[in-house]
Write a protein that holds these residues in place. Structure first.
Motif, PDB file in Angstrom:
ATOM      1  N   ALA A 147      42.444  35.967  -8.149  1.00  0.00           N
ATOM      2  CA  ALA A 147      41.527  37.108  -8.043  1.00  0.00           C
ATOM      3  C   ALA A 147      40.245  36.736  -7.301  1.00  0.00           C
ATOM      4  O   ALA A 147      39.358  37.568  -7.129  1.00  0.00           O
ATOM      5  N   GLY A 148      40.147  35.462  -6.916  1.00  0.00           N
ATOM      6  CA  GLY A 148      38.951  35.020  -6.185  1.00  0.00           C
ATOM      7  C   GLY A 148      37.765  34.726  -7.071  1.00  0.00           C
ATOM      8  O   GLY A 148      36.640  34.592  -6.586  1.00  0.00           O
ATOM      9  N   GLN A 149      37.971  34.579  -8.385  1.00  0.00           N
ATOM     10  CA  GLN A 149      36.869  34.370  -9.323  1.00  0.00           C
ATOM     11  C   GLN A 149      36.863  32.973  -9.949  1.00  0.00           C
ATOM     12  O   GLN A 149      36.109  32.709 -10.883  1.00  0.00           O
ATOM     13  N   PHE A 150      37.711  32.078  -9.449  1.00  0.00           N
ATOM     14  CA  PHE A 150      37.866  30.777 -10.096  1.00  0.00           C
ATOM     15  C   PHE A 150      36.628  29.884  -9.970  1.00  0.00           C
ATOM     16  O   PHE A 150      36.517  28.887 -10.677  1.00  0.00           O
ATOM     17  N   HIS A 151      35.690  30.215  -9.075  1.00  0.00           N
ATOM     18  CA  HIS A 151      34.508  29.361  -8.883  1.00  0.00           C
ATOM     19  C   HIS A 151      33.228  30.066  -9.337  1.00  0.00           C
ATOM     20  O   HIS A 151      32.131  29.692  -8.930  1.00  0.00           O
ATOM     21  N   HIS A 152      33.377  31.060 -10.205  1.00  0.00           N
ATOM     22  CA  HIS A 152      32.217  31.805 -10.696  1.00  0.00           C
ATOM     23  C   HIS A 152      31.994  31.534 -12.184  1.00  0.00           C
ATOM     24  O   HIS A 152      32.817  30.929 -12.860  1.00  0.00           O
ATOM     25  N   GLY A 153      30.843  32.018 -12.689  1.00  0.00           N
ATOM     26  CA  GLY A 153      30.531  31.956 -14.116  1.00  0.00           C
ATOM     27  C   GLY A 153      30.375  30.538 -14.620  1.00  0.00           C
ATOM     28  O   GLY A 153      29.903  29.641 -13.921  1.00  0.00           O
ATOM     29  N   THR A 154      30.803  30.328 -15.856  1.00  0.00           N
ATOM     30  CA  THR A 154      30.630  29.011 -16.489  1.00  0.00           C
ATOM     31  C   THR A 154      31.502  27.937 -15.847  1.00  0.00           C
ATOM     32  O   THR A 154      31.284  26.742 -16.046  1.00  0.00           O
ATOM     33  N   ARG A 155      32.499  28.361 -15.078  1.00  0.00           N
ATOM     34  CA  ARG A 155      33.360  27.378 -14.412  1.00  0.00           C
ATOM     35  C   ARG A 155      32.683  26.742 -13.202  1.00  0.00           C
ATOM     36  O   ARG A 155      33.099  25.687 -12.735  1.00  0.00           O
ATOM     37  N   LYS A 156      31.652  27.398 -12.686  1.00  0.00           N
ATOM     38  CA  LYS A 156      31.047  26.948 -11.429  1.00  0.00           C
ATOM     39  C   LYS A 156      30.239  25.664 -11.627  1.00  0.00           C
ATOM     40  O   LYS A 156      29.274  25.613 -12.374  1.00  0.00           O
ATOM     41  N   THR A 157      30.693  24.612 -10.972  1.00  0.00           N
ATOM     42  CA  THR A 157      29.958  23.348 -10.906  1.00  0.00           C
ATOM     43  C   THR A 157      30.031  22.869  -9.460  1.00  0.00           C
ATOM     44  O   THR A 157      30.898  23.292  -8.689  1.00  0.00           O
ATOM     45  N   GLN A 158      29.117  21.983  -9.104  1.00  0.00           N
ATOM     46  CA  GLN A 158      29.143  21.457  -7.737  1.00  0.00           C
ATOM     47  C   GLN A 158      30.437  20.683  -7.488  1.00  0.00           C
ATOM     48  O   GLN A 158      30.986  20.700  -6.384  1.00  0.00           O
ATOM     49  N   GLU A 159      30.888  20.015  -8.558  1.00  0.00           N
ATOM     50  CA  GLU A 159      32.135  19.258  -8.432  1.00  0.00           C
ATOM     51  C   GLU A 159      33.303  20.187  -8.086  1.00  0.00           C
ATOM     52  O   GLU A 159      34.127  19.892  -7.215  1.00  0.00           O
ATOM     53  N   LEU A 160      33.371  21.341  -8.772  1.00  0.00           N
ATOM     54  CA  LEU A 160      34.430  22.303  -8.498  1.00  0.00           C
ATOM     55  C   LEU A 160      34.340  22.823  -7.072  1.00  0.00           C
ATOM     56  O   LEU A 160      35.339  22.910  -6.354  1.00  0.00           O
ATOM     57  N   ILE A 161      33.107  23.165  -6.655  1.00  0.00           N
ATOM     58  CA  ILE A 161      32.915  23.681  -5.298  1.00  0.00           C
ATOM     59  C   ILE A 161      33.362  22.637  -4.269  1.00  0.00           C
ATOM     60  O   ILE A 161      34.074  22.960  -3.300  1.00  0.00           O
ATOM     61  N   ASP A 162      32.967  21.393  -4.490  1.00  0.00           N
ATOM     62  CA  ASP A 162      33.322  20.329  -3.540  1.00  0.00           C
ATOM     63  C   ASP A 162      34.835  20.155  -3.437  1.00  0.00           C
ATOM     64  O   ASP A 162      35.385  19.997  -2.336  1.00  0.00           O
ATOM     65  N   ASN A 163      35.493  20.170  -4.589  1.00  0.00           N
ATOM     66  CA  ASN A 163      36.946  20.015  -4.579  1.00  0.00           C
ATOM     67  C   ASN A 163      37.641  21.201  -3.907  1.00  0.00           C
ATOM     68  O   ASN A 163      38.611  21.028  -3.162  1.00  0.00           O
TER      69      ASN A 163
END
Length: 761
Positions: A147-163
């Protein structure tokens, strides 16, 4: 690091991966906290908790978070579990809130992301509706939704974005959002998602298929595509199906009848048989057959031709087959429009490919044991181009081990071969008990490709209604004892033959467990051969059924006895018989179904003496059409339609003549043969006879003789003239018909019409 921070950053998927635990498609696994033979631990990825439903488990009744899970797995204290959780996260200093966790591997990261996508399906009704529209069941296959929401909210970290940036799930185009922060484009947004896996069954790639844009950019592969879908085939794989697209493979994975016998592997389009695919296939040491199930279009056909030659270089002993997908259809579109039986049916109808010719010309393949004609080797097509084709076919039938019955065996083979056409034919073979009628139809069935033959000793009352929709399409059905069919089974058989379908109203359970009515249909486009001792009972019972009589003469008995003696003496070459069977099977395989035009259909009349002339006329026309079908490589083809020639009418008259005579005669085949023997024995109408005299002269049983005489009495062909029941009754022929004269009259009339057509041509 505080407990809450650990719980925010440490996912249950990461913990399971750390302990090398993998949940099944229902998100269950064998509980690691007690001896568990069946999966009892339910995993809830959305809340990052787990619950064991077994009363034998020490954790029973308690929902486990990530720390609880680690504590029980390590059999440690709470404090020790927290330290272990930090270790799993990669944080060595408990007081340091900044994670020093190294970047996860591609496999670890994509596994966690795909698990998130899988969870999203359970909470997205539109996604479930979309999957249902494609006839895909998310409970039976591994599928996710982005749904395009996997990098939003409490899940959002710089590590997640980088990966996500590293592996291609997010794309940085330098855009900024309303808050001034970087805004990333999401790869594969609003798409269902499938995981590609490596040899260790780890997720190494993702494939997305848009649920919104079906015309443009509907396919998305993550960059640096790796892995196979659904996974690497098992080492013990013997039969492997290759599909053109992932959604097609997903469609097949839902069908237990297919997955229990075949492994399935998706190519990535018509140019997507990769080196990884080839290497995986090379590693299958027990592989016997590769089956292509590509789209029914030009691109699909060309890809099969290209890939089949490529795969042949891996192992030239490998059997490679092709499934003929209907034009402009693919596996998933067929599943949307039909029941899953159509896919099983098409799979069963697959044909083996030959590599000397293109797919389109596969029918011209040379027989493995070529037919010898005057010392010259000839291909199957060359054999079918012979002008005297029916005579040559009859010679092959004899070589296969069918002795005598020259006319009947050829007619039965013609009828049996019609199973591949849209208007198949049917035959009932009548004869007395022990006359060899069942043996005859069984031997004819041996000449048909065995994958297309269904043999039944008996058919129960409702069994025909329970076949799949397409299970009886393009089959030859052998019924060894038609007399054993009860009324309901006979009715169902009659409907299948006359209307080519059975429809029934059945009760089924919907997905919510509610009982509702539904229509079940069985299509019956098949030919059939049946055996009976009572041919007169079935002549009116089945339309489009030809009635044949077994040759019960002494001459035929002598031929059979001589053959049996030669076989036991080792004078019969079994290899020659098998070769003839294989050649006839191959001939059937290469025939194509065409529409047939008979320009003489209105110019040929059956004799007026024929019994039930309307029905026989249709059957006569069908036999002409089937003979044209067999002669397709020696007939004119106009606009993809075969044109009947006068020779087909002539051959049809010859081969169908005995069946026509049976339709004229009010005596069935066995009774007619008995009556002709009786007249020959008596020589004159004035001579009387007893049952014992005839029984001893003909060497037949008392019960059989009695049945014949009773039938002749009822039909007023003989009459009782005296004698006593305890000493023997006397009889006399009352109606001495000229059967041979009638035969000549009917045949002359038919042949005269054909001769007239030849002269007027």
């Amino acid at each position: 690091m505080e407990i809450q921070q650990i719980k925010q950053n440490l996912t249950l998927a990461t913990v399971l991966h750390y302990y090398n635990l993998k949940a099944d498609k229902n998100n269950r696994l064998n509980c690691p906290f007690h001896e568990d033979k069946t999966p009892s631990l339910q995993v809830y990825y959305k809340t990052h908790t787990a619950y064991c439903f077994s009363s034998n488990c020490k954790t029973h009744g308690k929902s486990l978070d990530v720390i609880d899970f680690v504590m029980h797995k390590e059999n440690s204290t709470k404090h020790e579990a927290i330290l272990k959780a930090q270790e799993i996260l990669g944080t060595n200093n408990p007081n340091n809130t900044t994670s020093s966790k190294p970047n996860p591997s591609r496999e670890q990261f994509l596994n966690n992301i795909f698990q998130y996508f899988k969870n999203a399906v359970h909470s997205s009704k539109p996604t479930q509706d979309y999957l249902q529209s494609r006839n895909l069941d998310f409970k039976k296959i591994e599928v996710g939704y982005n749904a395009g929401q996997f990098h939003h909210g409490t899940r959002k970290t710089q590590e997640l974005i980088d990966n996500c940036l590293q592996y291609g799930l997010l794309i940085d185009k330098g855009n900024k959002g309303r808050t001034g922060e970087l805004a990333y484009n999401v790869f594969g947004k609003w798409s269902i998602c499938f995981a590609l896996k490596n040899k260790e069954n780890q997720v190494t790639g993702l494939y997305f298929r848009s649920t919104l844009n079906e015309k443009e950019s509907k396919h998305f592969y993550l960059k640096n595509r790796q892995g196979l879908y659904p996974n690497y085939p098992k080492k013990e794989t013997k039969k492997l199906i290759l599909t053109e697209a992932i959604i097609d493979t997903a469609s097949l994975l839902q069908i237990v009848e297919i997955t229990k016998e075949y492994s399935v592997l998706s190519c990535y389009g018509t140019n997507g048989l990769t080196e990884e695919h080839l290497q995986a296939i090379k590693d299958l040491q027990e592989l016997e057959e590769i089956i292509f199930f590509f789209d029914g279009d030009k691109a699909g056909n060309e890809a099969v031709k290209k890939y089949s030659k490529q795969l042949q270089t891996i192992n030239n002993k490998l059997k490679i087959s092709n499934i003929e997908t209907p034009e402009n259809e693919d596996i998933n579109s067929l599943l949307q429009g039909h029941t899953e039986e159509i896919l099983i049916h098409l799979l069963e109808q697959r044909t083996e490919l030959n590599f000397s010719f293109s797919i389109e010309d596969a029918t011209t393949e040379v027989l493995k044991n070529p037919i010898t004609n005057n010392g010259q080797l000839t291909t199957t097509i060359d054999f079918l181009k012979q002008k005297n084709l029916l005579q040559e076919l009859n010679k092959l039938i004899e070589k296969s081990g069918i002795i005598g019955e020259e006319n009947s065996r050829l007619l039965l083979f013609i009828i049996a071969s019609s199973y591949k056409t849209k208007s198949p034919l049917h035959a009932i073979v009548q004869g007395s008990s022990g006359s060899g009628k069942t043996h005859l139809i069984s031997k004819i069935a041996d000449l048909i490709p065995q994958e297309d033959v269904l043999r039944f000793t008996r058919i129960t009352e409702s069994s025909l209604y329970n076949w799949g929709e397409f299970d009886l399409v393009n089959k030859l059905i052998i019924i060894e004892d038609l007399d054993g069919l009860k009324e309901e089974a006979m009715f169902a058989m009659r409907e299948l033959i006359s209307n080519q379908r059975l429809s029934s109203s059945v009760s089924i359970k919907d997905k919510k467990g509610n009982i509702k009515s539904a229509k079940k249909e069985v299509k019956g486009v098949f030919s059939s051969l049946s055996a009976t001792t009572k041919g007169e009972l079935y002549e009116d019972n089945m339309s489009r059924s030809f009635l044949l009589a077994v040759d019960e003469s002494q001459a035929q008995s002598q031929r059979i006895i001589q053959y049996q003696n030669q076989r036991y003496a080792g004078e019969i070459d079994q290899k020659t018989q098998e070769k003839a069977k294989n050649q006839l099977q191959q001939i059937i395989r290469v025939l194509k179904d065409y529409e047939i035009i008979n320009p003489y259909a209105t110019k040929l009349e059956l004799p007026e003496e024929v019994h039930k002339i309307r029905r026989l006329n249709e059957m006569f026309q069908l036999i002409i059409r089937q003979i044209t079908y067999l002669n397709q490589h020696n007939r004119e083809l106009k606009n993809n339609k075969l044109i009947t020639q006068i020779e087909d009418l002539e051959q049809a008259t010859e081969v169908l003549f005995e069946s026509i005579i049976l339709k004229v005669d009010e005596l069935d085949g066995s009774l007619r043969q008995f009556f002709e023997r009786l007249k020959k024995h008596l020589k004159t109408q004035d001579k009387d006879f007893t049952q014992r005299e005839i029984r001893q002269a003909f060497n037949i049983s008392k019960s059989q003789t009695h049945r014949y005489l009773q039938n002749l009495l009822e039909l007023e062909y003989i009459r009782q003239i005296g004698g006593y029941a305890n000493k023997g009754l006397k009889y006399k022929v009352d109606y001495w018909d000229d059967y041979q004269k009638l035969r000549i009259k009917i045949k002359d009339k038919l042949l005269l019409q054909i001769e007239t057509l030849k002269n007027n041509k």
